[in-house]
Design an enzyme around this catalytic site. Structure first.
Site, short mmCIF file in Angstrom:
data_model
loop_
_atom_site.label_atom_id
_atom_site.label_comp_id
_atom_site.label_asym_id
_atom_site.label_seq_id
_atom_site.Cartn_x
_atom_site.Cartn_y
_atom_site.Cartn_z
NE ARG A 298 -3.79 -2.27 2.42
CZ ARG A 298 -3.58 -3.44 2.99
NH1 ARG A 298 -2.43 -3.68 3.61
NH2 ARG A 298 -4.51 -4.38 2.94
CG ASP B 181 -6.66 -4.25 8.32
OD1 ASP B 181 -5.83 -4.79 7.58
OD2 ASP B 181 -7.13 -3.11 8.11
NE ARG C 281 -9.38 -8.44 4.83
CZ ARG C 281 -8.78 -7.55 4.04
NH1 ARG C 281 -7.78 -6.82 4.51
NH2 ARG C 281 -9.17 -7.40 2.78
CG HIS D 195 -5.47 -0.61 5.77
ND1 HIS D 195 -5.94 -1.86 6.08
CD2 HIS D 195 -5.77 -0.42 4.46
CE1 HIS D 195 -6.51 -2.40 5.02
NE2 HIS D 195 -6.41 -1.55 4.02
#
Length: 316
Positions: free
Chosen positions: A88, A148, A151, A175
């Protein structure tokens, strides 16, 4: 401001899926889609509009920045996609350039909205959006580690064979690759993980918590490798954030919010448990961290600070 009006900047897979999910939610009665490719925005709006008779009546249309003038919430998803093999943070400079074009255009027509940043790297771009907009920090948030955290709860639910809603655990920090799982305060049905395991004849080691953490951290890479992009789950995460904003729920979510002294961090947007209500990020909750977790959080913040310095250096 029209509390039931939302604008979405960027009509790629993420932006379009968010638009669809929000129309299905019934949270907004007016939604405007803005994209550099006007025809793409028109096509997405028309496609979603044809399904409105099956859900709550609302209006969705393609527009321009001037159409954002009374929107309560403006969601930014525009930017380069994360490609296979990219982190990212690799796309930070590219998307920082995009944001230097977008954010001033939003502010030109709307200085009262809440900005919700979804583009990656979300923490870096949330910090940049805060700087470019000059908005109060509570009105600029990012999707952070909300997905996240979901998850993590999903995987722990599978491990314990329990409803994930009975599991409380957080992913905080960037993140991205430096995020961390806060195992020290994770609970199952109100019990610390170790105690729940003891009561059910298991050991902490049998959970393979490191493997679960890595699966969470690498989820996006795995999905991108298989299908090219992630968009369904992040759209549902954004819907959940929007719900707390519009309904003034005061829910606690790990959005990317502005840390000013929290955990010793200053002037950086990063994923932390945050109270979300009608006014945006209303409070950051400093959950207890052990020394190792504090060190990992500081390291995560340092990674973001370095990237912010790099994009400032490459400006222009």
């Amino acid at each position: 401001m029209n509390i039931q009006k939302c604008g979405i900047i960027g009509c790629g897979s993420v932006g379009a899926t968010i638009a669809y999910t929000l129309v299905e939610s019934g949270l907004f009665n007016e939604m405007v889609l803005v994209d550099l490719n006007r025809k793409k925005a028109e096509g997405e709006a028309l496609d979603i509009a044809h399904g409105i008779p099956f859900t709550v009546p609302s209006e969705i249309y393609a527009g321009d920045y001037c159409d954002l003038k009374d929107a309560y919430l403006v969601i930014v998803t525009a930017g380069a996609n994360q490609l296979p093999g990219e982190t990212r943070l690799d796309i930070a400079a590219k998307n920082a350039g995009v944001f230097r074009q977008i954010i001033p255009k939003i502010v030109a027509y709307n200085q009262e909205c809440i900005l919700l940043i979804v583009s990656n790297p979300v923490d870096v771009l949330t910090s940049l959006a805060l700087k470019l907009s000059a908005f109060p920090s509570e009105r600029v948030i990012g999707s952070g580690t909300v997905l996240d955290t979901a998850r993590l709860k999903y995987l722990l639910g599978k491990e314990f064979v329990l409803d994930y809603r009975n599991i409380h655990a957080w992913i905080i920090g960037e993140h991205g690759d430096s995020e961390l799982a806060v195992w020290s305060s994770a609970t199952v049905a109100g019990l610390p993980v170790d105690e729940y395991c003891r009561q059910h004849g298991r050991t902490r080691d049998s959970l393979k918590l490191d493997d679960i953490y890595r699966e969470v951290k690498d989820s996006a890479y795995e999905i991108i490798d298989r299908k090219g992009a992630t968009f369904y789950a992040v759209a549902m995460a954004v819907r959940r954030i929007a719900q707390s904003l519009v309904r003034d729920e005061h829910s606690i979510m790990t959005v990317s919010s502005y840390a000013e002294g929290h955990y010793g961090m200053h002037k950086i947007c990063i994923g932390l448990p945050t109270v979300i209500g009608r006014n945006g990020a209303e409070d950051i909750v400093e959950i207890p961290l052990n020394e190792k977790e504090r060190e990992l959080l500081r390291s995560s913040a340092a990674t973001l600070e370095k990237t912010l310095e790099e994009i400032d250096t490459t400006q222009g």
